[in-house]
Design a protein around this motif. Structure first.
Motif, PDB file in Angstrom:
ATOM      1  N   UNK A  51      43.779  50.268  54.848  1.00 14.95           N
ATOM      2  CA  UNK A  51      43.584  48.866  54.517  1.00 14.95           C
ATOM      3  C   UNK A  51      43.675  48.736  52.997  1.00 14.95           C
ATOM      4  N   UNK A  52      44.004  47.529  52.543  1.00 18.75           N
ATOM      5  CA  UNK A  52      44.078  47.299  51.107  1.00 18.75           C
ATOM      6  C   UNK A  52      42.700  47.265  50.474  1.00 18.75           C
ATOM      7  N   UNK A  53      42.637  47.740  49.235  1.00 16.48           N
ATOM      8  CA  UNK A  53      41.371  47.781  48.508  1.00 16.48           C
ATOM      9  C   UNK A  53      41.434  46.950  47.234  1.00 16.48           C
ATOM     10  N   UNK A  54      40.829  47.453  46.196  1.00 20.86           N
ATOM     11  CA  UNK A  54      40.725  46.740  44.929  1.00 20.86           C
ATOM     12  C   UNK A  54      42.066  46.655  44.204  1.00 20.86           C
ATOM     13  N   UNK A  55      42.242  45.568  43.465  1.00 18.38           N
ATOM     14  CA  UNK A  55      43.449  45.367  42.669  1.00 18.38           C
ATOM     15  C   UNK A  55      43.186  45.740  41.218  1.00 18.38           C
ATOM     16  N   UNK A  56      44.222  46.216  40.558  1.00 19.10           N
ATOM     17  CA  UNK A  56      44.186  46.452  39.124  1.00 19.10           C
ATOM     18  C   UNK A  56      45.590  46.231  38.583  1.00 19.10           C
ATOM     19  N   UNK A  87      36.250  42.413  27.343  1.00 19.25           N
ATOM     20  CA  UNK A  87      37.282  42.272  28.366  1.00 19.25           C
ATOM     21  C   UNK A  87      37.550  40.836  28.745  1.00 19.25           C
ATOM     22  N   UNK A  88      37.282  39.897  27.819  1.00 18.26           N
ATOM     23  CA  UNK A  88      37.451  38.483  28.126  1.00 18.26           C
ATOM     24  C   UNK A  88      38.676  37.858  27.465  1.00 18.26           C
ATOM     25  N   UNK A  89      39.568  38.688  26.926  1.00 15.54           N
ATOM     26  CA  UNK A  89      40.793  38.149  26.332  1.00 15.54           C
ATOM     27  C   UNK A  89      41.628  37.486  27.424  1.00 15.54           C
ATOM     28  N   UNK A  90      42.228  36.349  27.098  1.00 20.17           N
ATOM     29  CA  UNK A  90      43.018  35.586  28.057  1.00 20.17           C
ATOM     30  C   UNK A  90      44.490  35.947  27.887  1.00 20.17           C
ATOM     31  N   UNK A  91      45.134  36.352  28.970  1.00 20.98           N
ATOM     32  CA  UNK A  91      46.558  36.674  28.989  1.00 20.98           C
ATOM     33  C   UNK A  91      47.265  35.703  29.923  1.00 20.98           C
ATOM     34  N   UNK A 106      41.893  43.665  28.619  1.00 22.16           N
ATOM     35  CA  UNK A 106      41.536  44.453  27.437  1.00 22.16           C
ATOM     36  C   UNK A 106      42.803  45.092  26.890  1.00 22.16           C
ATOM     37  N   UNK A 107      43.040  44.925  25.595  1.00 27.06           N
ATOM     38  CA  UNK A 107      44.162  45.608  24.961  1.00 27.06           C
ATOM     39  C   UNK A 107      43.759  47.059  24.758  1.00 27.06           C
ATOM     40  N   UNK A 128      44.172  44.738  33.027  1.00 27.64           N
ATOM     41  CA  UNK A 128      43.496  43.516  33.487  1.00 27.64           C
ATOM     42  C   UNK A 128      42.022  43.780  33.727  1.00 27.64           C
ATOM     43  N   UNK A 129      41.246  42.705  33.715  1.00 29.28           N
ATOM     44  CA  UNK A 129      39.806  42.779  33.956  1.00 29.28           C
ATOM     45  C   UNK A 129      39.418  41.600  34.842  1.00 29.28           C
TER      46      UNK A 129
END
Length: 136
Positions: A51-56, A87-91, A106-107, A128-129
């Protein structure tokens, strides 16, 4: 069927929450989204089940170095120098017009290069975060 050219893409960034601003001189961007697989095979099964799990996601943006200081580009390049990052930078990565992938992140690295006979470039890598939203 619509086709999109690479020159229609763009990148926006903000190094903390708020409205993202255009990154000047963007040459290209990439984003790889990964989904973990969780094995859920029962004892006695002849084949594995998942089954699918967490995304990153990880990615990078290459831009032509212009030494700009009046926009978000300098913050984008220098955000890697911040040790404690929330980890709150907006992309926002645009394929064209308003079609985009958006997330906080996060860069993780910034790579400067200067080759004889070529424009200087900077490659910024990120992770990504949290949730990734898609409007593509």
């Amino acid at each position: 069927m619509a086709f999109f050219r690479g020159e229609e893409g763009s990148v926006k960034f903000k190094n903390s929450s708020g409205s993202a601003a255009l990154i000047a001189g963007t040459r290209n961007w990439s984003l790889t989204v990964n989904k973990e697989l969780l094995e859920c095979t029962d004892h006695g099964d002849a084949s594995r089940a998942y089954v699918g799990g967490l995304l990153s996601a990880t990615g990078s943006v290459e831009l032509i170095y212009t030494g700009t200081t009046g926009d978000e580009t300098l913050n984008f390049i220098e955000d890697c120098l911040v040790a404690e990052d929330a980890g709150d930078a907006v992309f926002e990565l645009y394929t064209e017009g308003s079609k985009k992938l958006a997330f906080s992140g996060i860069i993780t690295s910034t790579d400067f290069s200067a080759n004889v006979g070529d424009l200087q470039s900077v490659t910024v890598s990120f992770t990504s975060n949290g949730t990734i939203t898609s409007d593509v």
